[in-house]
Structure formats: structure tokens, C-alpha cells
Motif scaffolding. Sequence first.
Motif, mmCIF file in Angstrom:
data_model
loop_
_atom_site.group_PDB
_atom_site.id
_atom_site.type_symbol
_atom_site.label_atom_id
_atom_site.label_comp_id
_atom_site.label_asym_id
_atom_site.label_seq_id
_atom_site.Cartn_x
_atom_site.Cartn_y
_atom_site.Cartn_z
ATOM 1 N N PHE A 196 42.335 48.955 49.048
ATOM 2 C CA PHE A 196 41.073 49.669 48.837
ATOM 3 C C PHE A 196 40.429 49.288 47.509
ATOM 4 N N ALA A 197 41.235 48.993 46.501
ATOM 5 C CA ALA A 197 40.680 48.545 45.218
ATOM 6 C C ALA A 197 39.980 47.200 45.378
ATOM 7 N N LEU A 198 40.542 46.319 46.187
ATOM 8 C CA LEU A 198 39.887 45.039 46.450
ATOM 9 C C LEU A 198 38.575 45.221 47.205
ATOM 10 N N ILE A 199 38.566 46.130 48.153
ATOM 11 C CA ILE A 199 37.323 46.418 48.885
ATOM 12 C C ILE A 199 36.261 46.956 47.933
ATOM 13 N N ILE A 200 36.658 47.881 47.086
ATOM 14 C CA ILE A 200 35.717 48.459 46.122
ATOM 15 C C ILE A 200 35.224 47.391 45.153
#
Length: 77
Positions: free
Chosen positions: A10-14
Motif C-alpha cells: 500500500f505504501a508503494l501504491i500511495i
Amino acid sequence: MYLLLLFIAFALIIATEVPRLVRQDKYKELLVFSFLLAVGIGLSIAEILNFSLLNPTQISEWIFKPLGEVMVDFLSQ
């Protein structure tokens, strides 16, 4: 371990999506993106922690079954 991988994903998506939305001044889209991402994070955490979740079929049955019974009663009179 799975929670750590989930947070990294999710951090990569953000990290890839949010700067682009801010740079293009798409704040409404950023709000919708944030809401959907929060729902996704919540459901993902619940799934990893083995919480009992309803599937969409059960939710629609819970909503529409009482309505169907009311319609059957109304039409049978």
C-alpha cells in the motif's frame, strides 16, 4: 509478516499515485482514492487477521430479501 508486506504494497501504491494527483491538482480524485484505499486497507487487514467478512451475495440478500417479502405480500392481496 503478511501485515508488513501489505503495508509495503500500500505504501508503494500511495507513493506512485498521490504525488501525481497532487501535481495535477486533482483533489476530488485524491479524496476518492484515499477513501477507496482506506477501505481496501481495512478489508485486507481483516482478511489477514481472519475476521469473518460477509461476501457481496450475503449483503445483497440481507438488503433485498425483506423487500421481496413485502412485495410478495403486497401482490398476493
